[in-house]
Design a protein around this motif. Sequence first.
Motif, PDB file in Angstrom:
ATOM      1  N   VAL A  22       0.845  -1.187   0.000  1.00 30.42           N
ATOM      2  CA  VAL A  22       0.000   0.000   0.000  1.00 30.42           C
ATOM      3  C   VAL A  22       0.888   1.247   0.000  1.00 30.42           C
ATOM      4  CG1 VAL A  22      -1.909   1.195   1.127  1.00 30.42           C
ATOM      5  CG2 VAL A  22      -1.656  -1.281   1.388  1.00 30.42           C
ATOM      6  N   LEU A  23       0.532   2.231  -0.817  1.00 27.94           N
ATOM      7  CA  LEU A  23       1.295   3.477  -0.908  1.00 27.94           C
ATOM      8  C   LEU A  23       0.398   4.688  -0.654  1.00 27.94           C
ATOM      9  CD1 LEU A  23       3.429   2.920  -4.151  1.00 27.94           C
ATOM     10  CD2 LEU A  23       4.201   2.697  -1.787  1.00 27.94           C
ATOM     11  N   TRP A  24       1.005   5.743  -0.091  1.00 27.17           N
ATOM     12  CA  TRP A  24       0.353   7.040   0.047  1.00 27.17           C
ATOM     13  C   TRP A  24       1.431   8.104   0.197  1.00 27.17           C
ATOM     14  CZ3 TRP A  24       0.855   3.497   3.893  1.00 27.17           C
ATOM     15  CH2 TRP A  24       1.422   3.928   5.103  1.00 27.17           C
ATOM     16  N   HIS A  25       1.050   9.378   0.059  1.00 31.65           N
ATOM     17  CA  HIS A  25       2.016  10.452   0.202  1.00 31.65           C
ATOM     18  C   HIS A  25       1.868  11.066   1.600  1.00 31.65           C
ATOM     19  CE1 HIS A  25       4.447  14.009  -0.513  1.00 31.65           C
ATOM     20  NE2 HIS A  25       4.864  13.434  -1.629  1.00 31.65           N
ATOM     21  N   PRO A  26       2.980  11.242   2.315  1.00 26.19           N
ATOM     22  CA  PRO A  26       2.888  11.723   3.698  1.00 26.19           C
ATOM     23  C   PRO A  26       2.334  13.139   3.827  1.00 26.19           C
ATOM     24  CG  PRO A  26       5.178  11.679   2.959  1.00 26.19           C
ATOM     25  CD  PRO A  26       4.372  10.962   1.927  1.00 26.19           C
ATOM     26  N   GLN A  27       2.420  13.947   2.789  1.00 25.48           N
ATOM     27  CA  GLN A  27       1.838  15.291   2.850  1.00 25.48           C
ATOM     28  C   GLN A  27       0.324  15.276   2.650  1.00 25.48           C
ATOM     29  OE1 GLN A  27       3.956  17.771   0.067  1.00 25.48           O
ATOM     30  NE2 GLN A  27       5.824  17.838   1.323  1.00 25.48           N
ATOM     31  N   GLN A  28      -0.201  14.153   2.208  1.00 24.47           N
ATOM     32  CA  GLN A  28      -1.641  14.033   1.993  1.00 24.47           C
ATOM     33  C   GLN A  28      -2.320  13.212   3.086  1.00 24.47           C
ATOM     34  OE1 GLN A  28      -3.248  15.724  -0.262  1.00 24.47           O
ATOM     35  NE2 GLN A  28      -1.385  16.545  -1.214  1.00 24.47           N
ATOM     36  N   LEU A  29      -1.615  12.213   3.587  1.00 22.92           N
ATOM     37  CA  LEU A  29      -2.151  11.363   4.653  1.00 22.92           C
ATOM     38  C   LEU A  29      -1.078  11.175   5.716  1.00 22.92           C
ATOM     39  CD1 LEU A  29      -3.934   8.591   2.525  1.00 22.92           C
ATOM     40  CD2 LEU A  29      -5.063  10.332   3.952  1.00 22.92           C
ATOM     41  N   ALA A  30      -1.479  11.311   6.976  1.00 26.11           N
ATOM     42  CA  ALA A  30      -0.509  11.245   8.072  1.00 26.11           C
ATOM     43  C   ALA A  30      -0.548   9.906   8.801  1.00 26.11           C
ATOM     44  CB  ALA A  30      -0.779  12.380   9.065  1.00 26.11           C
ATOM     45  N   HIS A  31      -0.909   8.857   8.111  1.00 27.54           N
ATOM     46  CA  HIS A  31      -1.017   7.546   8.755  1.00 27.54           C
ATOM     47  C   HIS A  31       0.381   6.976   9.059  1.00 27.54           C
ATOM     48  CE1 HIS A  31      -5.269   7.388   8.245  1.00 27.54           C
ATOM     49  NE2 HIS A  31      -5.229   7.326   6.930  1.00 27.54           N
ATOM     50  N   PRO A  32       0.535   6.345  10.211  1.00 31.11           N
ATOM     51  CA  PRO A  32       1.786   5.620  10.484  1.00 31.11           C
ATOM     52  C   PRO A  32       1.762   4.275   9.746  1.00 31.11           C
ATOM     53  CG  PRO A  32       0.293   5.352  12.326  1.00 31.11           C
ATOM     54  CD  PRO A  32      -0.400   6.286  11.370  1.00 31.11           C
ATOM     55  N   ALA A  33       2.936   3.732   9.516  1.00 32.57           N
ATOM     56  CA  ALA A  33       3.046   2.393   8.938  1.00 32.57           C
ATOM     57  C   ALA A  33       3.484   1.415  10.026  1.00 32.57           C
ATOM     58  CB  ALA A  33       4.050   2.399   7.795  1.00 32.57           C
ATOM     59  N   PRO A  34       2.960   0.193  10.058  1.00 34.48           N
ATOM     60  CA  PRO A  34       2.015  -0.357   9.081  1.00 34.48           C
ATOM     61  C   PRO A  34       0.583   0.134   9.323  1.00 34.48           C
ATOM     62  CG  PRO A  34       2.505  -1.997  10.750  1.00 34.48           C
ATOM     63  CD  PRO A  34       3.396  -0.820  11.051  1.00 34.48           C
ATOM     64  N   LEU A  35      -0.184   0.158   8.237  1.00 36.19           N
ATOM     65  CA  LEU A  35      -1.575   0.589   8.332  1.00 36.19           C
ATOM     66  C   LEU A  35      -2.421  -0.448   9.062  1.00 36.19           C
ATOM     67  CD1 LEU A  35      -2.368   1.879   4.716  1.00 36.19           C
ATOM     68  CD2 LEU A  35      -2.182   3.281   6.787  1.00 36.19           C
ATOM     69  N   SER A  36      -3.366   0.054   9.845  1.00 36.49           N
ATOM     70  CA  SER A  36      -4.382  -0.837  10.408  1.00 36.49           C
ATOM     71  C   SER A  36      -5.473  -1.052   9.369  1.00 36.49           C
ATOM     72  CB  SER A  36      -4.982  -0.221  11.668  1.00 36.49           C
ATOM     73  OG  SER A  36      -5.738   0.938  11.336  1.00 36.49           O
ATOM     74  N   LEU A  37      -6.289  -2.058   9.568  1.00 40.90           N
ATOM     75  CA  LEU A  37      -7.386  -2.305   8.644  1.00 40.90           C
ATOM     76  C   LEU A  37      -8.376  -1.141   8.650  1.00 40.90           C
ATOM     77  CD1 LEU A  37      -8.874  -4.121   6.661  1.00 40.90           C
ATOM     78  CD2 LEU A  37      -9.929  -5.295   8.613  1.00 40.90           C
ATOM     79  N   ASP A  38      -8.631  -0.576   9.833  1.00 39.68           N
ATOM     80  CA  ASP A  38      -9.574   0.540   9.901  1.00 39.68           C
ATOM     81  C   ASP A  38      -9.051   1.750   9.138  1.00 39.68           C
ATOM     82  OD1 ASP A  38     -11.421  -0.872  11.370  1.00 39.68           O
ATOM     83  OD2 ASP A  38     -10.663  -0.175  13.321  1.00 39.68           O
TER      84      ASP A  38
END
Length: 307
Positions: free
Chosen positions: A178-194
């Motif tokens: 799974v990929l995302w840009h840190p300036q658009q989403l502030a999720h930590p890795a690894p992602l949770s299912l929620d």
Amino acid sequence: MNINESDFRGIDLNLLVTFLVLYREKSVSVAAAKLFLGQPAVSSALGRLRELFGDRLFVRTAQGMQPTSRADYLAQRLAPLLGQMQDTLFHSPDFDPHQSRRLFTLGMADWVEICLMPPLLARLHAAAPHMRFNTLATTPYQDRELLEQNQLDMALSVTTESAPWLQRSVLRTEAFVVLWHPQQLAHPAPLSLDDYLACDHLLVTYRSRAHSAIDDLLVQRGRSRQIRYTTSHFSALPGILQRVPVLTTVPSVLASAWQTHYGLCASPLPFDLPSFELSLLWHLRLDGDPARRWLAQQIAAVLSLSC
């Protein structure tokens, strides 16, 4: 090929070989030994040759069997022809990649092209400077048909289809990331299912539908995700990720390259999804082609490394 088949109806290739050995040795007994045959068999073959060509071919003298003028003519013409036939039948054609001007047509999805072609062309720049490539954007649902129709020399594909003529070499096993840009989403890795399900998603699909194996798996768990954008091109995704707060799921080899080039964050999927194999496919008719074999080795060497 412009030949008259009826002209060859009574010709046995072994007779021509026997004729050339007789011409060279000037002796039935010596020719028989060279051919690992008995003298009666060679004498019988000589009789058939005389009947075939309407000429005595050889005359017995104190110096051995001397060829007639007709035999001289036949030997001068047949020797190079049979030599060429022997070379064609029993020697593999030489292949020099440095001199080759071969044009290869390769089928692959754009994510494979992104990962493969830059390092492959760099690798071949000196080793095969005149070799040319035509890359067709294909899908796993097209590759077998295009190979069968001779529109491709080889395909790099994730298809699991098979056929008696279809040759396959597994190049690497891929997982999804799974990929995302840190300036658009502030999720930590690894992602949770929620977190994964709370975001909108970009989906690459080859069948014009907003659905994939991931969605099938989620439905089995009573969950779903929101697909905001579908495309048949992986190359469109990085630019969107840089500007829109969305997630996308791509092959791991592509994710590794994009993390470096686009500053993206990556995470394993928050659920188990089977990996898949990227294979090199070709038609059985090209199995013995030395140029194809050489190029296949170069492709495998490039894809054995991280792109």
